[in-house]
Design a protein around this motif. Sequence first.
Motif, PDB file in Angstrom:
ATOM      1  N   CYS B 248      39.381 -30.007 -43.695  1.00 34.18           N
ATOM      2  CA  CYS B 248      38.592 -30.446 -42.794  1.00 34.18           C
ATOM      3  C   CYS B 248      37.276 -30.632 -43.211  1.00 34.18           C
ATOM      4  O   CYS B 248      36.460 -29.571 -43.354  1.00 34.18           O
ATOM      5  N   HIS B 250      34.850 -30.761 -41.165  1.00 33.21           N
ATOM      6  CA  HIS B 250      34.284 -30.244 -40.042  1.00 33.21           C
ATOM      7  C   HIS B 250      33.853 -28.446 -40.243  1.00 33.21           C
ATOM      8  O   HIS B 250      32.927 -28.322 -40.654  1.00 33.21           O
ATOM      9  N   ALA B 251      34.947 -27.709 -40.407  1.00 36.32           N
ATOM     10  CA  ALA B 251      35.034 -26.332 -40.717  1.00 36.32           C
ATOM     11  C   ALA B 251      35.888 -25.970 -41.812  1.00 36.32           C
ATOM     12  O   ALA B 251      36.005 -24.582 -41.916  1.00 36.32           O
ATOM     13  N   CYS B 253      39.324 -26.219 -42.056  1.00 40.86           N
ATOM     14  CA  CYS B 253      40.833 -25.815 -41.629  1.00 40.86           C
ATOM     15  C   CYS B 253      41.684 -26.953 -42.479  1.00 40.86           C
ATOM     16  O   CYS B 253      41.136 -28.063 -42.854  1.00 40.86           O
ATOM     17  N   HIS B 270      40.115 -27.689 -34.403  1.00 38.44           N
ATOM     18  CA  HIS B 270      39.093 -28.326 -33.283  1.00 38.44           C
ATOM     19  C   HIS B 270      39.468 -29.859 -32.840  1.00 38.44           C
ATOM     20  O   HIS B 270      38.621 -30.662 -32.562  1.00 38.44           O
ATOM     21  N   GLN B 271      40.724 -30.303 -33.223  1.00 37.48           N
ATOM     22  CA  GLN B 271      41.063 -31.482 -32.889  1.00 37.48           C
ATOM     23  C   GLN B 271      40.526 -32.621 -33.286  1.00 37.48           C
ATOM     24  O   GLN B 271      40.361 -33.548 -32.791  1.00 37.48           O
ATOM     25  N   SER B 272      40.056 -32.573 -34.453  1.00 38.50           N
ATOM     26  CA  SER B 272      39.440 -33.666 -35.250  1.00 38.50           C
ATOM     27  C   SER B 272      40.742 -34.671 -35.614  1.00 38.50           C
ATOM     28  O   SER B 272      41.624 -34.235 -36.067  1.00 38.50           O
ATOM     29  N   PRO B 286      34.637 -33.198 -33.632  1.00 45.11           N
ATOM     30  CA  PRO B 286      33.388 -32.908 -34.429  1.00 45.11           C
ATOM     31  C   PRO B 286      33.511 -33.125 -35.750  1.00 45.11           C
ATOM     32  O   PRO B 286      32.279 -33.007 -36.211  1.00 45.11           O
TER      33      PRO B 286
HETATM   34  S1  FES Z   1      37.884 -27.517 -38.851  1.00 44.59           S
HETATM   35 FE1  FES Z   1      39.016 -29.436 -38.295  1.00 44.59          FE
HETATM   36  S2  FES Z   1      38.352 -30.047 -36.696  1.00 44.59           S
HETATM   37 FE2  FES Z   1      37.204 -28.023 -36.854  1.00 44.59          FE
END
Ligand code: FES
Lengths: 496, 329
Positions: B248, B250-251, B253, B270-272, B286
Amino acid sequence: MIDKLFGWVDDRLALSRSGRHLINKIFPDHWSFMIGEIALYSFIVLLLTGVFLTLYFVPSGSDVVYHGVYAPLRGQRISEAYNSTVNLSFQVRGGLLMRQMHHWAANIFVGSIVVHMLRVFFTGAFRRPREANWMIGTTLLILAIFNGFLGYSLPDDLISGTGIRIAFSITESIPFVGTYLGFFLFGGQYPGTAIIPRFFILHVLVLPLVILGLLAGHLGMLVKHKHAQFPGRGARNDNVVGSPLWPTYAAKAGGFFFLTTGVTALLGAAVQINPIWQYGQYYPYKVSYAVQPDWYMGFLDGALRVMPAWELHLPGHMIPNVFFPAILLPGITFTLLMLYPFIEAKLTGDVAEHHLLDRPRDRPVRTAFGVATFAFYFVLFGASATDVLANYLSLTLNFVLWAFRIMAIVVPFIVFAVTYKLCKELQQTPSAGKRQQFNLILRSADGGYTTVPAEQYPGYDQPELAPVDVEKVELTADAAQQDGDEGVYEIPRRYR
Amino acid sequence: MPDTTDTPAPEEPHAGSGHATGGARGEPVSLDAPQFAVAARHPRRAEGAAAVSFFLSFLSFAAFGAAYWQAAPNDVLGISLGVGFAAFGVALVTWGKYLMPRGPFEEPRPQMATTPQERAEFVGDFASRGKVAIERRGALAKLMGAAGAVLGIVALFPLVRSLGPKPNGSMYHTKWRKGSRLTSIDGRAVALDDIEVGGIITVFPENDVGGALSQTVLIRVQQTGDVVTGPGKETWGPHGYLAFSKVCTHAGCPVGLYQELTHQLLCPCHQSLFDVDTGATPVFGPAPRPLPQLPLYVDSKGYLRAQAGFDEPIGPGFWYRGGSNGSPQ
Ligand code: FES
């Protein structure tokens, strides 16, 4: 025998000299002072149960094949860390109890620090001369959260592994040093090989030592300053009113330690926590559902979720999205928290020593500010469950997310206004929360009634007393002479 | 925020709150003073309660010993131990709260601030001796400082430095190369007919199966024809296949939940949400950037291979990631 032994030690260490002041130290009797004690006691429980766990836990990421008693895992290739955690849960006598107690104690530790901190904040106990102790306390909270995170990351299960992955990403997001920091911490590019042994030594040695040192400073300063106290019962700025360490407080506090331990053991027995065998071994490519960290990391998770999808692009560099909710926000929060005593002193111009505590209502701005800030974090905490809430309430994820985004901004202002108003109202009601003044209603001979304020409840045989100085206690002649044996005092009947 | 406008809280002494019965402050008190009476109104009852509690804890601890000896299950161990501790605690607290002098007692509290004289004396001692011992030995002090500074630098380098390698290019590259075979977690090369429309699997290059950074999702969105997700990517999606980094943006995952109906990938952390057809562009949550796409081709034997590695760094952002397209410097 005891006398002789004590005499021997005393001759060499002058125990009587310092010991007298120690056993005469006065502890104010107020329930809210016990919250900090819970933190201390749960830390002791953590140390004891933690030592047990280190005897069986193997901090290594290397592969083994599981041969234990838990059938669903049998034959799987898992890491030594995960293997040993499952084994100590199922095959070591009392192992699961110790593990669950350890995890519960960690939750209680962080929780009681937070509540203790709220008590200190709202009663103004952080003011001069206790500013430094407030800062130590804030540092302890940060360390407790860190160590909790390190601890639940150790078993190498699917949920905690995901947490470590996010932690790596957050470390990487720090401007200038982030990438290097991440590589040095993990021993290379994610996932590295070093993380479990490194987290282990930080978790069981380095951070506990630092916490222990700071705790000693925290308590040392408390002894030096003596407790702050609520007004009333003869409490003044230049004295402390309450019960002495020996014997009253020793009994109460000692008992409270066993109570805390007992509750932790009951929780460890009856309430399952972190059943890692159900989550499975962490593999970086495995998707886990309902990923939720321990509660004290909840606000971070929530902040990560409500943050809009922004990133800052600079020539040749970038500030990633996670930097804002996961580094900047806690950074600002904890800095402000650390400096709060000085900020308040600056704004009020009040730099005097304070040993008498405020009632929250008497400081409406501080109280409202504190509650509003707390409400903000509470909203973020709630936001860490957006997916669960959307499912549960049958709403769209989009709606829930936007609701939390708006609440994070609006709720603190509403809460501030409401709290401020409430404080003002309470100030107008001087009797609210105070002990009732008793009235005697008298009927005169001609049938008229008059109300006379009574000093105490009629028939109540324990009037409020003025405090007496413990160090000024004289043994009465009659007590000293009881059985003629010199130096042995018969304790008067009354307190037998 | 502090209260500039508030009236100060009552800090005035509330001495004696009504009717003091004790002696004046600082005067000797007799042990007969009412402050030394026990706190309980019915000491016998309190004593009884404490005794029962101690006895209960005695029994529970003994039960814990027996349970441990017999290797009883977790809840039996925990409840006997917990009840033992809790009862012991209740007994002690009862003892302390009800069967000891009710007080209140007090002790004086010196102000923390020292007097100007105390401070002057301390500073005087410190400075006068310091002058003789240190100021006249300026060269020594400088040498000491230099030695200390060297130690400080050494602590950073090489000690901290050796904790891990430098990032170098590793943030920009994965193990995907031109010609890498798409390999599933069990080590099988993925062939053209292995996945049905709407199917998704996780693939790795053959030399990094299970790799945290090279993990990639392979989705078949249609049966035939090239899927084009954007300009310049006309040949990246042969035979209805698309491949995106699974990390991801974002962070970090793994983005592994594929919603077949909407052609969207969901990150569980975080549901992206990422829209597959437009090149895994983020449509919700996010995540700030699309998942990088891996260009594919089908080799002569019908196996799926990568045309090249990812053309931008995969995963979350980092400080040294240049510009928005993230091309390596
Ligand atoms: S790691 Fe995928 S939405 Fe935060």
